[in-house]
Design a protein around this motif. Structure first.
Motif, PDB file in Angstrom:
ATOM      1  N   LEU A  54     -24.526  32.823 -54.300  1.00  0.00           N
ATOM      2  CA  LEU A  54     -23.919  32.772 -53.047  1.00  0.00           C
ATOM      3  C   LEU A  54     -24.211  31.557 -52.085  1.00  0.00           C
ATOM      4  O   LEU A  54     -23.335  30.819 -51.358  1.00  0.00           O
ATOM      5  CB  LEU A  54     -24.480  34.085 -52.438  1.00  0.00           C
ATOM      6  N   ASP A  55     -25.555  31.177 -52.266  1.00  0.00           N
ATOM      7  CA  ASP A  55     -26.098  29.846 -51.430  1.00  0.00           C
ATOM      8  C   ASP A  55     -24.959  28.570 -51.961  1.00  0.00           C
ATOM      9  O   ASP A  55     -24.610  27.780 -51.005  1.00  0.00           O
ATOM     10  CB  ASP A  55     -27.445  29.559 -51.616  1.00  0.00           C
ATOM     11  N   ARG A  56     -24.663  28.452 -53.409  1.00  0.00           N
ATOM     12  CA  ARG A  56     -23.983  27.459 -53.775  1.00  0.00           C
ATOM     13  C   ARG A  56     -22.571  27.747 -53.322  1.00  0.00           C
ATOM     14  O   ARG A  56     -21.900  26.606 -53.317  1.00  0.00           O
ATOM     15  CB  ARG A  56     -24.036  27.260 -55.362  1.00  0.00           C
ATOM     16  N   HIS A  57     -21.887  28.579 -53.257  1.00  0.00           N
ATOM     17  CA  HIS A  57     -20.587  29.014 -53.241  1.00  0.00           C
ATOM     18  C   HIS A  57     -20.206  29.163 -51.688  1.00  0.00           C
ATOM     19  O   HIS A  57     -19.043  28.680 -51.561  1.00  0.00           O
ATOM     20  CB  HIS A  57     -19.916  30.192 -54.033  1.00  0.00           C
ATOM     21  N   LEU A  58     -20.962  29.765 -50.797  1.00  0.00           N
ATOM     22  CA  LEU A  58     -20.564  29.901 -49.234  1.00  0.00           C
ATOM     23  C   LEU A  58     -20.892  28.684 -48.505  1.00  0.00           C
ATOM     24  O   LEU A  58     -21.843  28.069 -48.767  1.00  0.00           O
ATOM     25  CB  LEU A  58     -21.225  31.079 -48.891  1.00  0.00           C
ATOM     26  N   ALA A  74     -26.853  38.911 -46.977  1.00  0.00           N
ATOM     27  CA  ALA A  74     -26.852  37.912 -45.971  1.00  0.00           C
ATOM     28  C   ALA A  74     -28.033  37.826 -45.057  1.00  0.00           C
ATOM     29  O   ALA A  74     -28.342  36.535 -44.650  1.00  0.00           O
ATOM     30  CB  ALA A  74     -25.804  38.377 -44.842  1.00  0.00           C
ATOM     31  N   ALA A  75     -29.014  38.859 -44.913  1.00  0.00           N
ATOM     32  CA  ALA A  75     -30.249  38.655 -44.204  1.00  0.00           C
ATOM     33  C   ALA A  75     -31.351  37.532 -45.370  1.00  0.00           C
ATOM     34  O   ALA A  75     -31.832  36.803 -44.601  1.00  0.00           O
ATOM     35  CB  ALA A  75     -30.842  40.125 -44.001  1.00  0.00           C
ATOM     36  N   GLU A  76     -31.185  38.136 -46.283  1.00  0.00           N
ATOM     37  CA  GLU A  76     -31.895  37.059 -47.136  1.00  0.00           C
ATOM     38  C   GLU A  76     -31.296  35.594 -47.207  1.00  0.00           C
ATOM     39  O   GLU A  76     -32.048  34.699 -47.285  1.00  0.00           O
ATOM     40  CB  GLU A  76     -31.953  37.567 -48.721  1.00  0.00           C
ATOM     41  N   LEU A  77     -30.155  35.403 -47.395  1.00  0.00           N
ATOM     42  CA  LEU A  77     -29.383  34.093 -47.357  1.00  0.00           C
ATOM     43  C   LEU A  77     -29.672  33.198 -46.210  1.00  0.00           C
ATOM     44  O   LEU A  77     -29.798  31.925 -46.031  1.00  0.00           O
ATOM     45  CB  LEU A  77     -27.938  34.370 -47.636  1.00  0.00           C
ATOM     46  N   ALA A  78     -29.530  34.214 -44.919  1.00  0.00           N
ATOM     47  CA  ALA A  78     -30.010  33.518 -43.624  1.00  0.00           C
ATOM     48  C   ALA A  78     -31.348  32.887 -43.610  1.00  0.00           C
ATOM     49  O   ALA A  78     -31.834  31.669 -43.040  1.00  0.00           O
ATOM     50  CB  ALA A  78     -29.728  34.609 -42.369  1.00  0.00           C
ATOM     51  N   ALA A  79     -32.412  33.617 -44.105  1.00  0.00           N
ATOM     52  CA  ALA A  79     -33.840  33.135 -44.136  1.00  0.00           C
ATOM     53  C   ALA A  79     -33.816  31.959 -45.021  1.00  0.00           C
ATOM     54  O   ALA A  79     -34.724  31.034 -44.700  1.00  0.00           O
ATOM     55  CB  ALA A  79     -34.523  34.344 -44.775  1.00  0.00           C
ATOM     56  N   ARG A  80     -33.166  32.077 -46.124  1.00  0.00           N
ATOM     57  CA  ARG A  80     -33.260  30.704 -46.932  1.00  0.00           C
ATOM     58  C   ARG A  80     -32.597  29.525 -46.244  1.00  0.00           C
ATOM     59  O   ARG A  80     -33.223  28.510 -46.280  1.00  0.00           O
ATOM     60  CB  ARG A  80     -32.173  30.914 -48.457  1.00  0.00           C
ATOM     61  N   ARG A  81     -31.494  29.611 -45.638  1.00  0.00           N
ATOM     62  CA  ARG A  81     -30.961  28.539 -45.007  1.00  0.00           C
ATOM     63  C   ARG A  81     -31.598  28.259 -43.516  1.00  0.00           C
ATOM     64  O   ARG A  81     -31.281  26.911 -43.232  1.00  0.00           O
ATOM     65  CB  ARG A  81     -29.379  28.976 -44.707  1.00  0.00           C
ATOM     66  N   GLN A 169     -33.849  46.916 -55.183  1.00  0.00           N
ATOM     67  CA  GLN A 169     -34.847  45.971 -54.963  1.00  0.00           C
ATOM     68  C   GLN A 169     -35.101  45.335 -53.863  1.00  0.00           C
ATOM     69  O   GLN A 169     -36.243  44.958 -53.502  1.00  0.00           O
ATOM     70  CB  GLN A 169     -34.692  44.911 -56.321  1.00  0.00           C
ATOM     71  N   LEU A 170     -33.913  45.003 -53.137  1.00  0.00           N
ATOM     72  CA  LEU A 170     -33.970  44.287 -51.911  1.00  0.00           C
ATOM     73  C   LEU A 170     -34.891  44.936 -50.809  1.00  0.00           C
ATOM     74  O   LEU A 170     -34.959  46.340 -50.553  1.00  0.00           O
ATOM     75  CB  LEU A 170     -32.654  44.013 -51.297  1.00  0.00           C
ATOM     76  N   ASP A 171     -35.972  44.218 -50.237  1.00  0.00           N
ATOM     77  CA  ASP A 171     -36.287  44.482 -48.913  1.00  0.00           C
ATOM     78  C   ASP A 171     -36.337  43.320 -48.023  1.00  0.00           C
ATOM     79  O   ASP A 171     -37.330  42.466 -48.273  1.00  0.00           O
ATOM     80  CB  ASP A 171     -37.964  44.902 -49.390  1.00  0.00           C
ATOM     81  N   THR A 172     -35.550  43.423 -47.207  1.00  0.00           N
ATOM     82  CA  THR A 172     -35.373  42.313 -46.187  1.00  0.00           C
ATOM     83  C   THR A 172     -36.261  42.118 -44.977  1.00  0.00           C
ATOM     84  O   THR A 172     -36.072  41.107 -44.069  1.00  0.00           O
ATOM     85  CB  THR A 172     -33.810  42.315 -45.720  1.00  0.00           C
ATOM     86  N   ARG A 173     -37.156  42.694 -45.054  1.00  0.00           N
ATOM     87  CA  ARG A 173     -38.368  42.669 -43.727  1.00  0.00           C
ATOM     88  C   ARG A 173     -38.841  41.442 -43.293  1.00  0.00           C
ATOM     89  O   ARG A 173     -39.002  40.992 -42.599  1.00  0.00           O
ATOM     90  CB  ARG A 173     -39.559  43.771 -44.093  1.00  0.00           C
ATOM     91  N   ALA A 174     -39.277  40.673 -44.730  1.00  0.00           N
ATOM     92  CA  ALA A 174     -39.797  39.291 -44.755  1.00  0.00           C
ATOM     93  C   ALA A 174     -38.980  38.323 -44.212  1.00  0.00           C
ATOM     94  O   ALA A 174     -39.213  37.561 -43.472  1.00  0.00           O
ATOM     95  CB  ALA A 174     -40.485  38.907 -46.007  1.00  0.00           C
ATOM     96  N   ALA A 175     -37.545  38.446 -44.758  1.00  0.00           N
ATOM     97  CA  ALA A 175     -36.589  37.495 -44.572  1.00  0.00           C
ATOM     98  C   ALA A 175     -36.165  37.646 -42.893  1.00  0.00           C
ATOM     99  O   ALA A 175     -35.948  36.663 -42.382  1.00  0.00           O
ATOM    100  CB  ALA A 175     -35.153  37.737 -45.408  1.00  0.00           C
ATOM    101  N   LEU A 176     -36.186  38.722 -42.517  1.00  0.00           N
ATOM    102  CA  LEU A 176     -35.532  38.997 -41.109  1.00  0.00           C
ATOM    103  C   LEU A 176     -36.625  38.431 -39.981  1.00  0.00           C
ATOM    104  O   LEU A 176     -36.641  37.799 -39.039  1.00  0.00           O
ATOM    105  CB  LEU A 176     -35.457  40.443 -40.895  1.00  0.00           C
TER     106      LEU A 176
END
Length: 243
Positions: A54-58, A74-81, A169-176
């Motif tokens: 997703l990071d490569r394509h968006l 999207a939450a995980e990707l926002a944290a990455r970016r 599997q996803l747990d977005t707490r750390a990302a948020l």
């Protein structure tokens, strides 16, 4: 690109369910570019592989958002970016879809596993049940259910199961907590899939982000209240974009 919003779809239904919201957003803000993205169909249940692709394509330097599983990704990707994401918005997205010892506000693990098994063995029946759960709690449930039937892609059951495994599997707490940009998280008060009390739990976890609850609304509130949601999102984008 503060005029570019990417919205990721939820599990199993494609991006058609987001079309009314996208149309409302475009009508209320002619300068906003809204891009709807269906969830990837990759033969893997590794969330990091999905996020890498997703990071490569968006496009980067945009607003990121999504419905349900799409919002979690999207939450995980926002944290990455980080600074390369203008802001984040999620719609009926739990922080952990499946309940955990330190996050009770999710679906019971055994219920979720039974759902995955059902998808593996009886895909069409499971998708029908899922659409019913999405619409349950809506003021006009039959109408919402009919809308959910429109534009559903014919997806390989293996890929659908992989999507569910990602969801589990996803747990977005750390990302948020890690993402420092503006955030808006909207929940539905009569959601059968994401407990409304998850909104309060998120507010307790991150008191400085915007959290809203639409009372008497289903998981498919994007189809029930597209204009109201679009107005809230427009306000969030403009107020946050002016910071």
């Amino acid at each position: 690109m503060r005029n570019h919003l990417i919205l990721l779809s939820g599990w199993g239904l494609g991006s058609a369910a987001l079309e009314p919201l996208a149309a409302s957003l475009r009508a209320q803000d002619a300068g906003l570019q809204v891009e709807l993205v269906a969830l990837p169909e990759w033969v893997t249940d590794d969330p990091n592989v999905w996020l890498d692709k997703l990071d490569r394509h968006l496009s980067k330097d945009t607003w990121l958002g999504g419905w349900s599983l799409g919002g979690m990704l999207a939450a995980e990707l926002a944290a990455r970016r980080g600074d390369r994401c203008c802001g984040l918005l999620t719609l009926a997205s739990n922080l952990s879809f499946v309940a955990r010892p330190d996050w009770p506000d999710g679906m019971a693990a055994d219920t979720f596993e039974a759902f995955v098994d059902g998808c593996r063995g009886h895909t069409s029946v499971t998708l029908k049940r899922f659409k019913s759960l999405c619409s349950k709690g809506a003021q006009e449930q039959k109408s919402i259910l009919r809308q959910l039937e429109v534009g559903v892609p014919d997806t390989d059951p293996v890929l659908l199961v992989n999507g569910l495994k990602i969801l589990g599997q996803l747990d977005t707490r750390a990302a948020l907590q890690a993402y420092g940009g503006p955030q808006l998280h909207l929940f539905a008060g009569a959601d059968e899939l994401v407990p409304a009390k998850a909104a309060r739990a998120l507010s307790d976890l991150l008191p400085d982000v915007e959290v809203g609850l639409v009372e008497d609304a289903s998981h498919a509130f994007i189809l029930e209240y597209p204009q109201d949601l679009a107005a809230a999102i427009k306000t969030f984008l403009h107020e946050s974009g002016d910071d």
